[in-house]
Design a protein around this motif. Structure first.
Motif, mmCIF file in Angstrom:
data_model
loop_
_atom_site.group_PDB
_atom_site.id
_atom_site.type_symbol
_atom_site.label_atom_id
_atom_site.label_comp_id
_atom_site.label_asym_id
_atom_site.label_seq_id
_atom_site.Cartn_x
_atom_site.Cartn_y
_atom_site.Cartn_z
ATOM 1 N N HIS A 244 -4.878 1.799 4.655
ATOM 2 C CA HIS A 244 -6.509 0.636 4.853
ATOM 3 C C HIS A 244 -6.405 -0.651 3.958
ATOM 4 C CE1 HIS A 244 -10.136 -1.849 5.217
ATOM 5 N NE2 HIS A 244 -10.251 -1.437 3.867
ATOM 6 N N ASN A 245 -5.962 0.011 2.808
ATOM 7 C CA ASN A 245 -6.141 -0.181 1.467
ATOM 8 C C ASN A 245 -4.121 -1.442 1.966
ATOM 9 O OD1 ASN A 245 -8.146 0.215 0.110
ATOM 10 N ND2 ASN A 245 -6.978 1.642 -0.759
ATOM 11 N N LEU A 246 -3.118 -0.734 2.622
ATOM 12 C CA LEU A 246 -2.355 -2.119 2.396
ATOM 13 C C LEU A 246 -2.702 -2.971 3.608
ATOM 14 C CD1 LEU A 246 0.952 -2.175 2.346
ATOM 15 C CD2 LEU A 246 1.555 -0.519 4.350
ATOM 16 N N TYR A 247 -2.698 -1.931 4.895
ATOM 17 C CA TYR A 247 -3.423 -3.692 5.541
ATOM 18 C C TYR A 247 -4.158 -4.492 5.303
ATOM 19 C CZ TYR A 247 -0.436 -0.292 8.742
ATOM 20 O OH TYR A 247 0.557 -0.023 9.300
ATOM 21 N N LYS B 177 4.180 -1.697 0.837
ATOM 22 C CA LYS B 177 4.159 -2.845 1.141
ATOM 23 C C LYS B 177 4.534 -3.843 1.533
ATOM 24 C CE LYS B 177 0.583 -6.023 -0.830
ATOM 25 N NZ LYS B 177 -0.394 -6.554 -2.327
ATOM 26 N N ALA B 178 6.385 -3.692 0.664
ATOM 27 C CA ALA B 178 7.122 -4.648 0.624
ATOM 28 C C ALA B 178 7.838 -3.699 2.224
ATOM 29 C CB ALA B 178 8.530 -3.917 -0.190
ATOM 30 N N GLU C 115 15.767 -7.936 3.048
ATOM 31 C CA GLU C 115 15.827 -7.256 1.677
ATOM 32 C C GLU C 115 14.467 -7.124 0.718
ATOM 33 O OE1 GLU C 115 17.919 -4.948 -1.851
ATOM 34 O OE2 GLU C 115 19.379 -6.024 -0.287
ATOM 35 N N ILE C 116 13.771 -6.220 0.647
ATOM 36 C CA ILE C 116 12.786 -7.467 -1.037
ATOM 37 C C ILE C 116 12.695 -6.105 -1.633
ATOM 38 C CG2 ILE C 116 10.646 -7.420 -1.770
ATOM 39 C CD1 ILE C 116 9.883 -8.648 1.798
ATOM 40 N N PRO D 297 13.192 0.842 16.104
ATOM 41 C CA PRO D 297 12.830 1.783 14.379
ATOM 42 C C PRO D 297 13.283 1.222 13.787
ATOM 43 C CG PRO D 297 13.954 2.575 15.877
ATOM 44 C CD PRO D 297 14.040 1.520 16.825
ATOM 45 N N TYR D 298 13.027 1.473 12.164
ATOM 46 C CA TYR D 298 13.832 1.189 11.661
ATOM 47 C C TYR D 298 13.560 2.028 10.241
ATOM 48 C CZ TYR D 298 14.387 -3.787 12.586
ATOM 49 O OH TYR D 298 15.103 -4.749 13.070
ATOM 50 N N ALA D 299 14.876 2.631 9.617
ATOM 51 C CA ALA D 299 14.890 3.538 8.026
ATOM 52 C C ALA D 299 14.296 2.078 6.642
ATOM 53 C CB ALA D 299 15.743 3.582 8.064
ATOM 54 N N ILE D 300 13.412 3.113 6.044
ATOM 55 C CA ILE D 300 13.194 1.634 5.274
ATOM 56 C C ILE D 300 14.239 2.840 3.862
ATOM 57 C CG2 ILE D 300 11.668 1.507 3.837
ATOM 58 C CD1 ILE D 300 9.285 1.780 5.925
ATOM 59 N N TYR D 301 14.610 1.917 3.145
ATOM 60 C CA TYR D 301 16.079 2.445 1.979
ATOM 61 C C TYR D 301 15.318 1.717 0.819
ATOM 62 C CZ TYR D 301 19.988 3.977 5.579
ATOM 63 O OH TYR D 301 20.744 4.324 6.211
ATOM 64 N N PHE D 302 15.320 2.740 -0.238
ATOM 65 C CA PHE D 302 15.085 1.788 -1.837
ATOM 66 C C PHE D 302 16.079 2.177 -2.248
ATOM 67 C CE2 PHE D 302 12.744 2.890 -5.476
ATOM 68 C CZ PHE D 302 12.968 1.678 -5.808
ATOM 69 N N GLU D 303 16.468 1.460 -3.267
ATOM 70 C CA GLU D 303 17.677 2.155 -3.506
ATOM 71 C C GLU D 303 18.738 2.044 -2.869
ATOM 72 O OE1 GLU D 303 15.804 3.145 -7.047
ATOM 73 O OE2 GLU D 303 15.335 1.468 -7.715
ATOM 74 N N GLY D 304 19.169 2.249 -1.890
ATOM 75 C CA GLY D 304 20.244 2.971 -0.863
ATOM 76 C C GLY D 304 20.381 3.773 -0.987
#
Length: 157
Positions: A124-127, A93-94, A2-3, A50-57
């Motif tokens: 491009h900007n992210l990487y 990014k996180a 988590e970040i 494979p992963y799910a990205i969670y934000f605030e649950g």
């Protein structure tokens, strides 16, 4: 992992469908296949993670990487996407930083590689912001950028 309220959770029976319903913005649709394809792919190539990205649950994104060495002697990111309603918040990014930390745990991991279409400016900007460098490697219509995993990254894992 988590970040900043962003967490990666392996795709499982509870979150796979939510991952399949996520959508990118209209201008990004030509750059990515649906998440369902990646999830199915991971069932036949078991080295894909494979992963799910969670934000605030809540499931807001999806990513996948390979846990074995591939072309250019690196570990490849196969997919990273954040739903159109959650883009621009630093979630991608996180999540990518979390994924880099996860890949860095692999004992012989020295390079992480991701391919993307040159017109995908968001990618491009992210990487670029995360230290991926374009050494001129091309695979079909995609460019491949490389991040070297240094000892500082490995020590944080």
């Amino acid at each position: 992992m988590e970040i900043r309220n962003v967490e990666l959770v392996e795709v499982n029976a509870d979150n796979w469908y939510e991952c399949c319903t996520l959508e990118v913005s209209v201008d990004q649709q030509n750059f990515l296949e649906p998440n369902a394809f990646s999830i199915a792919h991971s069932k036949f190539e078991t080295t894909l993670k494979p992963y799910a990205i969670y934000f605030e649950g809540k499931v807001v994104g999806f990513l996948m990487f390979n846990s074995i060495l591939e072309e250019l002697d690196g570990y490849w990111i196969y997919r990273i996407m954040v739903d159109k309603h959650y883009q621009g918040k630093g979630i991608g990014k996180a999540a990518t930083q979390l994924m880099i930390s996860e890949i860095a745990k692999i004992p012989n991991a020295r390079k992480i590689i991701v391919g993307y279409h040159p017109n995908n400016l968001n990618a491009h900007n992210l990487y670029e912001s995360l230290g991926f460098i374009d050494y001129g490697n091309r695979f079909g219509k995609e460019m491949a950028v490389i991040k070297t995993i240094n000892e500082q990254v490995k020590s944080r894992t």
